[in-house]
Design a protein around this motif. Structure first.
Motif, PDB file in Angstrom:
ATOM      1  N   LEU A  21     -12.920 -22.917 -18.924  1.00  0.00           N
ATOM      2  CA  LEU A  21     -11.678 -22.967 -19.582  1.00  0.00           C
ATOM      3  C   LEU A  21     -11.813 -21.527 -20.332  1.00  0.00           C
ATOM      4  O   LEU A  21     -12.571 -21.691 -21.375  1.00  0.00           O
ATOM      5  CB  LEU A  21     -11.057 -23.838 -20.287  1.00  0.00           C
ATOM      6  N   VAL A  22     -10.854 -20.523 -20.075  1.00  0.00           N
ATOM      7  CA  VAL A  22     -10.884 -19.373 -21.071  1.00  0.00           C
ATOM      8  C   VAL A  22      -9.570 -19.542 -21.743  1.00  0.00           C
ATOM      9  O   VAL A  22      -8.526 -19.604 -21.274  1.00  0.00           O
ATOM     10  CB  VAL A  22     -10.772 -18.182 -20.079  1.00  0.00           C
ATOM     11  N   ILE A  29      -9.428 -12.142 -26.866  1.00  0.00           N
ATOM     12  CA  ILE A  29     -10.658 -11.275 -27.087  1.00  0.00           C
ATOM     13  C   ILE A  29     -11.452 -12.168 -28.067  1.00  0.00           C
ATOM     14  O   ILE A  29     -11.086 -12.631 -29.159  1.00  0.00           O
ATOM     15  CB  ILE A  29     -10.435  -9.843 -27.725  1.00  0.00           C
ATOM     16  N   ASP A  30     -12.891 -12.255 -27.661  1.00  0.00           N
ATOM     17  CA  ASP A  30     -13.934 -13.149 -28.343  1.00  0.00           C
ATOM     18  C   ASP A  30     -13.441 -14.339 -28.346  1.00  0.00           C
ATOM     19  O   ASP A  30     -13.761 -15.130 -29.155  1.00  0.00           O
ATOM     20  CB  ASP A  30     -14.145 -12.301 -29.851  1.00  0.00           C
ATOM     21  N   GLY A  31     -12.559 -14.990 -27.458  1.00  0.00           N
ATOM     22  CA  GLY A  31     -12.113 -16.460 -27.390  1.00  0.00           C
ATOM     23  C   GLY A  31     -13.214 -17.378 -27.075  1.00  0.00           C
ATOM     24  O   GLY A  31     -14.297 -16.930 -26.073  1.00  0.00           O
ATOM     25  N   LYS A  32     -13.300 -18.531 -27.336  1.00  0.00           N
ATOM     26  CA  LYS A  32     -14.365 -19.521 -27.235  1.00  0.00           C
ATOM     27  C   LYS A  32     -14.310 -20.134 -25.798  1.00  0.00           C
ATOM     28  O   LYS A  32     -13.288 -20.540 -25.440  1.00  0.00           O
ATOM     29  CB  LYS A  32     -14.774 -20.488 -28.057  1.00  0.00           C
ATOM     30  N   ILE A  33     -14.997 -19.826 -24.755  1.00  0.00           N
ATOM     31  CA  ILE A  33     -14.786 -20.227 -23.422  1.00  0.00           C
ATOM     32  C   ILE A  33     -15.575 -21.552 -23.282  1.00  0.00           C
ATOM     33  O   ILE A  33     -16.762 -21.893 -23.958  1.00  0.00           O
ATOM     34  CB  ILE A  33     -15.442 -19.215 -22.345  1.00  0.00           C
ATOM     35  N   ILE A  34     -15.107 -22.461 -22.926  1.00  0.00           N
ATOM     36  CA  ILE A  34     -15.528 -23.797 -23.043  1.00  0.00           C
ATOM     37  C   ILE A  34     -15.642 -24.456 -21.410  1.00  0.00           C
ATOM     38  O   ILE A  34     -15.138 -24.195 -20.537  1.00  0.00           O
ATOM     39  CB  ILE A  34     -14.688 -24.916 -23.768  1.00  0.00           C
ATOM     40  N   GLU A  35     -16.709 -25.341 -21.251  1.00  0.00           N
ATOM     41  CA  GLU A  35     -16.848 -26.222 -19.929  1.00  0.00           C
ATOM     42  C   GLU A  35     -15.446 -27.000 -19.924  1.00  0.00           C
ATOM     43  O   GLU A  35     -14.971 -27.521 -20.724  1.00  0.00           O
ATOM     44  CB  GLU A  35     -18.159 -26.882 -19.930  1.00  0.00           C
ATOM     45  N   PRO A  84       6.974 -21.644 -23.632  1.00  0.00           N
ATOM     46  CA  PRO A  84       7.504 -20.437 -24.178  1.00  0.00           C
ATOM     47  C   PRO A  84       7.010 -19.188 -24.127  1.00  0.00           C
ATOM     48  O   PRO A  84       5.679 -19.356 -23.990  1.00  0.00           O
ATOM     49  CB  PRO A  84       7.663 -20.858 -25.737  1.00  0.00           C
ATOM     50  N   ASP A  85       7.278 -18.066 -24.133  1.00  0.00           N
ATOM     51  CA  ASP A  85       6.663 -16.624 -24.458  1.00  0.00           C
ATOM     52  C   ASP A  85       5.381 -16.962 -25.348  1.00  0.00           C
ATOM     53  O   ASP A  85       5.348 -17.380 -26.332  1.00  0.00           O
ATOM     54  CB  ASP A  85       7.502 -15.524 -24.901  1.00  0.00           C
ATOM     55  N   ASN A  86       4.210 -16.241 -24.984  1.00  0.00           N
ATOM     56  CA  ASN A  86       2.956 -16.085 -25.577  1.00  0.00           C
ATOM     57  C   ASN A  86       2.565 -17.473 -26.110  1.00  0.00           C
ATOM     58  O   ASN A  86       2.083 -17.456 -27.317  1.00  0.00           O
ATOM     59  CB  ASN A  86       3.102 -15.140 -26.726  1.00  0.00           C
ATOM     60  N   TYR A  87       2.551 -18.353 -25.282  1.00  0.00           N
ATOM     61  CA  TYR A  87       2.095 -19.615 -25.708  1.00  0.00           C
ATOM     62  C   TYR A  87       0.691 -19.968 -25.486  1.00  0.00           C
ATOM     63  O   TYR A  87       0.230 -19.584 -24.631  1.00  0.00           O
ATOM     64  CB  TYR A  87       2.935 -20.764 -24.819  1.00  0.00           C
ATOM     65  N   ASP A  88      -0.107 -20.398 -26.393  1.00  0.00           N
ATOM     66  CA  ASP A  88      -1.572 -20.554 -26.434  1.00  0.00           C
ATOM     67  C   ASP A  88      -1.958 -21.461 -25.218  1.00  0.00           C
ATOM     68  O   ASP A  88      -1.221 -22.482 -25.255  1.00  0.00           O
ATOM     69  CB  ASP A  88      -2.236 -21.198 -27.754  1.00  0.00           C
TER      70      ASP A  88
END
Length: 160
Positions: free
Chosen positions: A116-117, A132-138, A103-107
């Motif tokens: 992974l961004v 913005i300021d999301g936690k980037i993970i391996e 769906p639109d604007n789905y996380d």
């Protein structure tokens, strides 16, 4: 407008059909599973194994056209063709529309060279919008769950 609905229905049908094709490949694999020495990430802690599939065709709906190409091992889209909306795709290879399954604007996450961004999928314009300021993970930290936070441009599948 009518041709867009037909295209969406066809794209959804092809996506569902591709799930059956992938399931058949998992039951009776043609090639051996990739190993760590092949450069792929290790199996995940929850018993899901990542299998790279950079040879499958993918499509991205973007504005008034459908881009057809393949995802490379880093998650980059390598465009091969661009088809205007409403044009018959009967001569195109079997593909999965990767930005129209949610769906639109789905996380979601975007796969970028092993990390992974976090962000949102914006299917109406074919884009991913990073948080913005999301936690980037391996990638190895990703926990595939039911339902998972999808990786919209994952160049492969998870197999249990």
């Amino acid at each position: 407008m009518g041709s867009y609905r037909v295209m969406s229905g066809v794209a959804r049908f092809l996506f569902i059909l591709s799930l059956f094709v992938v399931s058949a490949q998992l039951v009776c694999p043609i090639a051996p599973c990739p190993r760590l020495e092949d450069g792929y990430p290790p199996p995940l802690a929850d018993d899901f194994v990542y299998i790279a599939q950079t040879d499958r065709w993918a499509a991205i709906n973007q504005d008034d056209c459908m881009l057809l190409g393949k995802l490379d091992k880093n998650g980059g889209f390598q465009q091969k063709n661009c088809y205007p909306r409403g044009v018959s795709l009967s001569a195109a290879p079997l593909f999965v529309v990767i930005n129209e399954q949610y769906p639109d604007n789905y996380d979601a996450y975007e796969f970028r060279s092993g990390v992974l961004v976090p962000g949102k999928i914006l299917p109406e314009c074919g884009s991913f919008l990073p948080e913005i300021d999301g936690k980037i993970i391996e990638f190895q930290e990703y926990k595939h769950s039911k339902p998972p936070r999808p990786i919209w441009n994952l160049p492969g599948i998870f197999k249990k």
